[in-house]
Scaffold this motif. Structure first.
Motif, PDB file in Angstrom:
ATOM      1  N   MET A   1       0.836  -1.203   0.000  1.00 56.78           N
ATOM      2  CA  MET A   1       0.000   0.000   0.000  1.00 56.78           C
ATOM      3  C   MET A   1       0.872   1.255   0.000  1.00 56.78           C
ATOM      4  SD  MET A   1      -2.774   1.343   2.795  1.00 56.78           S
ATOM      5  CE  MET A   1      -3.734  -0.173   2.742  1.00 56.78           C
TER       6      MET A   1
ATOM      7  N   THR B   1       1.463   4.838   1.216  1.00 58.20           N
ATOM      8  CA  THR B   1       1.001   5.581   2.398  1.00 58.20           C
ATOM      9  C   THR B   1       1.598   6.981   2.503  1.00 58.20           C
ATOM     10  OG1 THR B   1       2.775   4.603   3.737  1.00 58.20           O
ATOM     11  CG2 THR B   1       0.651   3.437   3.700  1.00 58.20           C
ATOM     12  N   SER B   2       2.386   7.380   1.503  1.00 57.68           N
ATOM     13  CA  SER B   2       3.056   8.669   1.595  1.00 57.68           C
ATOM     14  C   SER B   2       2.911   9.471   0.302  1.00 57.68           C
ATOM     15  CB  SER B   2       4.550   8.466   1.904  1.00 57.68           C
ATOM     16  OG  SER B   2       5.256   9.686   1.804  1.00 57.68           O
TER      17      SER B   2
ATOM     18  N   SER C   1      -8.182   3.698  -3.878  1.00 62.45           N
ATOM     19  CA  SER C   1      -8.130   4.030  -2.457  1.00 62.45           C
ATOM     20  C   SER C   1      -8.537   2.804  -1.637  1.00 62.45           C
ATOM     21  CB  SER C   1      -9.053   5.204  -2.142  1.00 62.45           C
ATOM     22  OG  SER C   1     -10.410   4.826  -2.309  1.00 62.45           O
ATOM     23  N   GLN C   2      -8.116   2.800  -0.380  1.00 63.88           N
ATOM     24  CA  GLN C   2      -8.464   1.695   0.527  1.00 63.88           C
ATOM     25  C   GLN C   2      -9.975   1.508   0.603  1.00 63.88           C
ATOM     26  OE1 GLN C   2      -6.110   2.769   4.052  1.00 63.88           O
ATOM     27  NE2 GLN C   2      -6.219   0.621   4.649  1.00 63.88           N
ATOM     28  N   SER C   3     -10.706   2.599   0.824  1.00 64.01           N
ATOM     29  CA  SER C   3     -12.155   2.500   1.012  1.00 64.01           C
ATOM     30  C   SER C   3     -12.858   2.061  -0.269  1.00 64.01           C
ATOM     31  CB  SER C   3     -12.718   3.851   1.491  1.00 64.01           C
ATOM     32  OG  SER C   3     -12.394   4.890   0.586  1.00 64.01           O
TER      33      SER C   3
ATOM     34  N   VAL D   1      -3.912   2.690  -2.430  1.00 71.48           N
ATOM     35  CA  VAL D   1      -3.419   3.954  -1.877  1.00 71.48           C
ATOM     36  C   VAL D   1      -4.237   4.309  -0.634  1.00 71.48           C
ATOM     37  CG1 VAL D   1      -2.996   6.396  -2.368  1.00 71.48           C
ATOM     38  CG2 VAL D   1      -2.834   4.703  -4.209  1.00 71.48           C
ATOM     39  N   GLU D   2      -3.548   4.691   0.411  1.00 68.10           N
ATOM     40  CA  GLU D   2      -4.222   5.140   1.631  1.00 68.10           C
ATOM     41  C   GLU D   2      -5.173   6.288   1.302  1.00 68.10           C
ATOM     42  OE1 GLU D   2      -2.132   7.465   4.874  1.00 68.10           O
ATOM     43  OE2 GLU D   2      -2.123   5.453   5.756  1.00 68.10           O
ATOM     44  N   ASP D   3      -6.361   6.304   1.905  1.00 68.97           N
ATOM     45  CA  ASP D   3      -7.387   7.297   1.570  1.00 68.97           C
ATOM     46  C   ASP D   3      -6.864   8.729   1.636  1.00 68.97           C
ATOM     47  OD1 ASP D   3      -9.036   5.127   1.322  1.00 68.97           O
ATOM     48  OD2 ASP D   3     -10.640   5.938   2.564  1.00 68.97           O
ATOM     49  N   ARG D   4      -6.114   9.028   2.679  1.00 64.36           N
ATOM     50  CA  ARG D   4      -5.589  10.390   2.844  1.00 64.36           C
ATOM     51  C   ARG D   4      -4.686  10.778   1.679  1.00 64.36           C
ATOM     52  NH1 ARG D   4      -0.680  11.803   4.376  1.00 64.36           N
ATOM     53  NH2 ARG D   4      -0.233   9.628   4.920  1.00 64.36           N
ATOM     54  N   VAL D   5      -3.866   9.869   1.234  1.00 63.82           N
ATOM     55  CA  VAL D   5      -2.954  10.133   0.129  1.00 63.82           C
ATOM     56  C   VAL D   5      -3.737  10.240  -1.177  1.00 63.82           C
ATOM     57  CG1 VAL D   5      -0.978   9.244  -1.179  1.00 63.82           C
ATOM     58  CG2 VAL D   5      -1.058   8.974   1.308  1.00 63.82           C
TER      59      VAL D   5
END
Length: 269
Positions: free
Chosen positions: A1, A3-4, A51-53, A79-83
């Protein structure tokens, strides 16, 4: 994943979204959303970012699989949702983004010749600058049966994310190309049996008094300046769209739609 936001892939996507030069050098562009992914030619998809979600819903995983991908496949990155939110070019990200290979067409392919839909039907765009206009013109053109779009080099980049969104998938299906000189290709159009029409305020004929059942090309000019004098005089026929009130001109995409659908009406018989 991933995350950055400092991940090299994420940085490159941002470059592709923001800089025409990066898109041109890499021969890539970015599309967002489930519809754009679902309609994308499979062989043009280079990488998918979810995205994860997005992947928490079965229908989304099924959508991936319908194209031969999965969350674990080599061509997919989670990809992490925030990213992902920072990566998206929209206010409300749908959770899926693709890096695509750009389409390439020759002038012969755009001219097309007679097709099962009928003779060539072209839109010739000079120096359009508004991304929404260009995207709308492609989408409207597809609906009206346009067989190709030819643009001057100074026209807005068709791979601009705002253009891509406005096409709603038509960018995948309507052949197009840029040319250094629309004027210089006029002899090629004539050889292909295409009559060119300049939408012009000083047109001598109303647009609905012409015959567009044969090879047809409509010139559409810049939003603020209209068509250049050289193209106006180079066209076979100058036409005008009658207007009431104090309106002096129409939005470029609107004018294009009126002309294109008149041609479509005639060709439907």
């Amino acid at each position: 994943m991933i995350t950055s936001t400092s991940n090299p892939q994420i940085k490159n996507i941002v470059q592709l979204e923001k800089k025409p030069r990066a898109r041109k050098e890499q021969g890539l562009f970015v599309v967002e959303g489930s519809k754009m992914f679902a309609e994308a030619p499979r062989d043009k998809i280079k990488k998918i970012y979810c995205s994860q979600s997005f992947l928490e819903k079965k229908e989304h995983r099924d959508l991936l699989e319908s194209k031969g991908f999965s969350p674990d496949s080599q061509g997919t990155e989670v990809v992490e949702d925030r990213v992902f939110k920072g990566l998206s070019d929209t206010m409300t990200p749908q959770g899926i983004l693709c890096v695509m290979q750009q389409m390439e067409y020759t002038l012969e392919e755009v001219l097309g010749g007679n097709t099962k839909e009928g003779p060539p039907f072209l839109l010739l765009l000079e120096d359009l600058q508004d991304p929404g206009n260009l995207g709308t013109i492609l989408r409207t053109g597809e609906g009206a049966g346009v067989t190709g779009v030819i643009m001057s080099r100074s026209t807005v980049d068709i791979y601009n994310p705002k253009v891509i969104r406005s096409t709603m998938g038509s960018v995948y299906r309507v052949p197009f190309l840029y040319t250094d000189s629309l004027l210089e290709i006029l002899p090629r159009l004539k050889d292909a049996g295409i009559t060119t029409y300049a939408a012009h305020l000083r047109g001598t004929s109303d647009y609905d008094r012409q015959d567009y059942s044969r090879g047809t090309g409509f010139f559409i000019g810049n939003e603020g300046n209209g068509l250049s004098d050289s193209l106006s005089f180079g066209a076979d026929v100058k036409i005008r769209i009658p207007m009431r009130g104090q309106v002096e001109s129409l939005n470029a995409a609107m004018a294009c739609g009126i002309l294109a659908y008149e041609a479509y009406r005639q060709r439907r018989g």
